[in-house]
Design an enzyme around this catalytic site. Structure first.
Site, PDB file in Angstrom:
ATOM      1  N   ASP A  52       0.842  -1.193   0.000  1.00  0.00           N
ATOM      2  CA  ASP A  52       0.000   0.000   0.000  1.00  0.00           C
ATOM      3  C   ASP A  52       0.880   1.247   0.000  1.00  0.00           C
ATOM      4  O   ASP A  52       1.452   1.611   1.027  1.00  0.00           O
ATOM      5  CB  ASP A  52      -0.909  -0.016   1.241  1.00  0.00           C
ATOM      6  N   GLU A 130      31.058   9.350   2.605  1.00  0.00           N
ATOM      7  CA  GLU A 130      31.658   9.330   3.940  1.00  0.00           C
ATOM      8  C   GLU A 130      30.632   9.802   4.980  1.00  0.00           C
ATOM      9  O   GLU A 130      30.705  10.931   5.472  1.00  0.00           O
ATOM     10  CB  GLU A 130      32.894  10.235   3.986  1.00  0.00           C
ATOM     11  N   GLU A 132      29.138  10.384   8.470  1.00  0.00           N
ATOM     12  CA  GLU A 132      29.585  10.412   9.861  1.00  0.00           C
ATOM     13  C   GLU A 132      28.383  10.240  10.788  1.00  0.00           C
ATOM     14  O   GLU A 132      27.239  10.489  10.398  1.00  0.00           O
ATOM     15  CB  GLU A 132      30.294  11.740  10.157  1.00  0.00           C
ATOM     16  N   GLU A 187      36.044  10.728  15.055  1.00  0.00           N
ATOM     17  CA  GLU A 187      36.051  12.036  14.393  1.00  0.00           C
ATOM     18  C   GLU A 187      36.367  13.141  15.400  1.00  0.00           C
ATOM     19  O   GLU A 187      36.680  12.876  16.555  1.00  0.00           O
ATOM     20  CB  GLU A 187      34.708  12.286  13.685  1.00  0.00           C
ATOM     21  N   GLU A 194      33.570   7.936  12.108  1.00  0.00           N
ATOM     22  CA  GLU A 194      33.499   7.793  10.662  1.00  0.00           C
ATOM     23  C   GLU A 194      34.044   6.433  10.260  1.00  0.00           C
ATOM     24  O   GLU A 194      35.059   5.976  10.795  1.00  0.00           O
ATOM     25  CB  GLU A 194      34.302   8.886   9.959  1.00  0.00           C
ATOM     26  N   HIS A 243      30.428  13.642   3.053  1.00  0.00           N
ATOM     27  CA  HIS A 243      31.171  14.053   1.865  1.00  0.00           C
ATOM     28  C   HIS A 243      30.975  13.010   0.762  1.00  0.00           C
ATOM     29  O   HIS A 243      31.002  11.805   1.038  1.00  0.00           O
ATOM     30  CB  HIS A 243      32.660  14.181   2.173  1.00  0.00           C
ATOM     31  N   ARG A 314      40.226  23.038   2.509  1.00  0.00           N
ATOM     32  CA  ARG A 314      39.041  22.304   2.943  1.00  0.00           C
ATOM     33  C   ARG A 314      37.877  23.208   3.357  1.00  0.00           C
ATOM     34  O   ARG A 314      36.848  22.707   3.801  1.00  0.00           O
ATOM     35  CB  ARG A 314      39.397  21.362   4.107  1.00  0.00           C
ATOM     36  N   GLU A 331      35.455  16.027  -4.450  1.00  0.00           N
ATOM     37  CA  GLU A 331      34.817  15.744  -3.163  1.00  0.00           C
ATOM     38  C   GLU A 331      33.857  16.878  -2.848  1.00  0.00           C
ATOM     39  O   GLU A 331      34.271  18.014  -2.610  1.00  0.00           O
ATOM     40  CB  GLU A 331      35.869  15.622  -2.060  1.00  0.00           C
ATOM     41  N   ARG A 333      31.540  18.522  -0.263  1.00  0.00           N
ATOM     42  CA  ARG A 333      31.651  18.432   1.186  1.00  0.00           C
ATOM     43  C   ARG A 333      30.415  18.903   1.952  1.00  0.00           C
ATOM     44  O   ARG A 333      30.332  18.719   3.160  1.00  0.00           O
ATOM     45  CB  ARG A 333      32.866  19.243   1.652  1.00  0.00           C
TER      46      ARG A 333
END
Length: 442
Positions: A52, A130, A132, A187, A194, A243, A314, A331, A333
């Site tokens: 359903d 990745e 976390e 982390e 992670e 990420h 970063r 990557e 982020r």
């Protein structure tokens, strides 16, 4: 591994499998399932299992509720934490009674976007996620508390990292289920962890994220802990990201790599990134889909809140990891683990493909720490911010034809409605901070 119908029936008998969970994902990213006894397995493998759909978030109205589950045979796995009366799992696509794919099935939406990529000559999208998570202590009833299970930091080990044993068992369980684990560690924040697993094609990667969440929560509960993928559970600490490393292949060729380029990046990679940056503010409604998501996207906690890219820095939204050749990738982020992985990958792919189609020019990289730049400096460099809250992100989403086309009319309408309700409930609540701030002041 690849399985045939005959393989699955044989393995189920040999391994004493008694129940099978037919899993699928609702629009908000929650895993749902129909559990059937093994006697109904052959019927399920013949795509004859009905459910359903009107009771599932973002699916259909009650007058059009009948839907069918089509199992992906390659997702067959037996849960290792059940010793007797064993339970297996199959991830399913959702179909309508007339045999057409359901337009609001998140897995189907990702498949549609991958089909568009294939029509452009790209045979696969590789994704390395990745996600976390945090581990919280539970009370005597097993409910989560606000007490974290340790005070460890980045790459700490026991006794600082009290989640070490739980994390190790998560890794062993994932390996039993076919994951190739590359690393696991504590982390930055207290109680934050992670576990990295090997990249896969986009559909498998999204399937793995959903399986990963289930395993993490199940094993944590066995250790008397509660695992959460909430993006920002604690004020003053780093939040949890997801990420997403990604690249496009043509057969065995990584189309993101160009040996002669100074950074080793092809024009395809640059246009793909330009598309992501162009549509970043609209993507946020899908990659960062909750009210809480935007508590993470603030300066000072390693989460990107600015629309920029860099080969090393970063602080921008997109970073280029150092590996080259077949491992060349970007990557992204800003996504967080509350995102529906199928929708998040679908809209990022769609935005990247738009960049490639239109041969969008990639802005210059930002190699400075954006967090310490003034607003005037960011404006001068042409660095926009990601949306400040869910309401702003929804406004960007609804005005963006590329991202809305990726979702399709059905999913867009239902997703937008659900998120408008979420924002309105949040907006009209009176929170503890307000009482603490104002109740004696006024």
């Amino acid at each position: 591994m690849s399985f045939s119908k005959e393989d699955i029936l044989r393995i189920a008998k040999e391994e004493n499998v008694r129940f099978i969970r037919l899993q699928f994902t609702d629009l908000l990213g929650t895993v749902k399932n129909v559990e059937i006894p093994v006697s109904q397995l052959e019927k399920a493998l013949d795509n004859k299992m009905m459910f359903d759909g009107s009771s599932i978030e973002g699916y259909v109205r009650i007058e059009e509720s009948d839907m069918y589950l089509y199992p992906d045979l390659d997702t067959w796995v037996i849960f290792p934490w059940v010793a007797e009366d064993r339970v297996a799992r199959l991830i399913c696509d959702v179909y309508m009674p007339d045999g057409t794919p359901f337009a609001g099935d998140p897995r189907g939406i990702l498949k549609r976007c991958l089909k568009e990529a294939k029509e452009m000559g790209f045979t696969s999208m590789n994704v390395g996620p990745e996600p976390e998570f945090f581990l919280f202590q539970t009370d005597e009833k097993g409910n989560p508390t606000t007490e974290l299970n340790d005070q460890g930091g980045y790459f700490d080990l026991a006794p600082m990292d009290l989640g070490e044993n739980c994390r190790r068992e998560i890794v062993l369980t994932l390996e039993e289920m076919g994951f190739e684990i590359e690393a696991s560690h504590h982390e930055v924040a207290y109680g934050q962890h992670e576990i990295d697993f090997k990249y896969a094609d986009a559909i498998k990667a999204a399937d793995q994220i959903q399986t990963f969440k289930l395993v993490v929560k199940t094993v944590a509960r066995q250790h008397g802990l509660h695992a959460t993928f909430m993006p920002k559970p604690m004020f003053g600490m780093n939040g949890s990201g997801m990420h997403c490393h990604q690249s496009l292949f043509k057969g065995s060729e990584n189309t993101f790599y160009e040996e002669k380029d100074e950074l080793g990046l092809s024009d395809t990679a640059r246009s793909y990134m330009a598309g992501l940056l162009k549509h970043a503010r609209a993507l946020a409604a899908i990659t960062n889909p909750t009210v809480n998501s935007y508590k993470r996207l603030v300066p000072g906690y390693e989460a990107p809140c600015y629309v920029a890219w860099s080969a090393s820095n970063r602080s921008p939204m997109i970073r280029i990891p150092a590996s080259r050749g077949l491992s060349t990738r970007i990557e992204v982020r800003n996504p967080d683990p509350a995102a529906n992985p199928y929708l998040a990958l679908a809209v990022m792919l769609k935005a990247g493909l738009d960049g490639i189609k239109r041969q969008l020019d990639l802005p210059a990289p930002i190699d400075r720490n954006i967090y310490i730049m003034t607003e005037e400096e960011r404006i001068e460099e042409g660095i926009p911010s990601l949306p400040a809250d869910l309401k702003e992100a929804l406004g960007e989403l609804i005005r963006n034809p590329v991202v809305t086309d990726a979702l399709g009319e059905h999913a867009l309408a239902h997703f937008y409605e659900l998120k408008e309700i979420e924002w309105d409930i949040y907006r009209t609540q009176v929170h503890d901070w307000e009482r603490n701030q104002y109740i004696t002041l006024y």
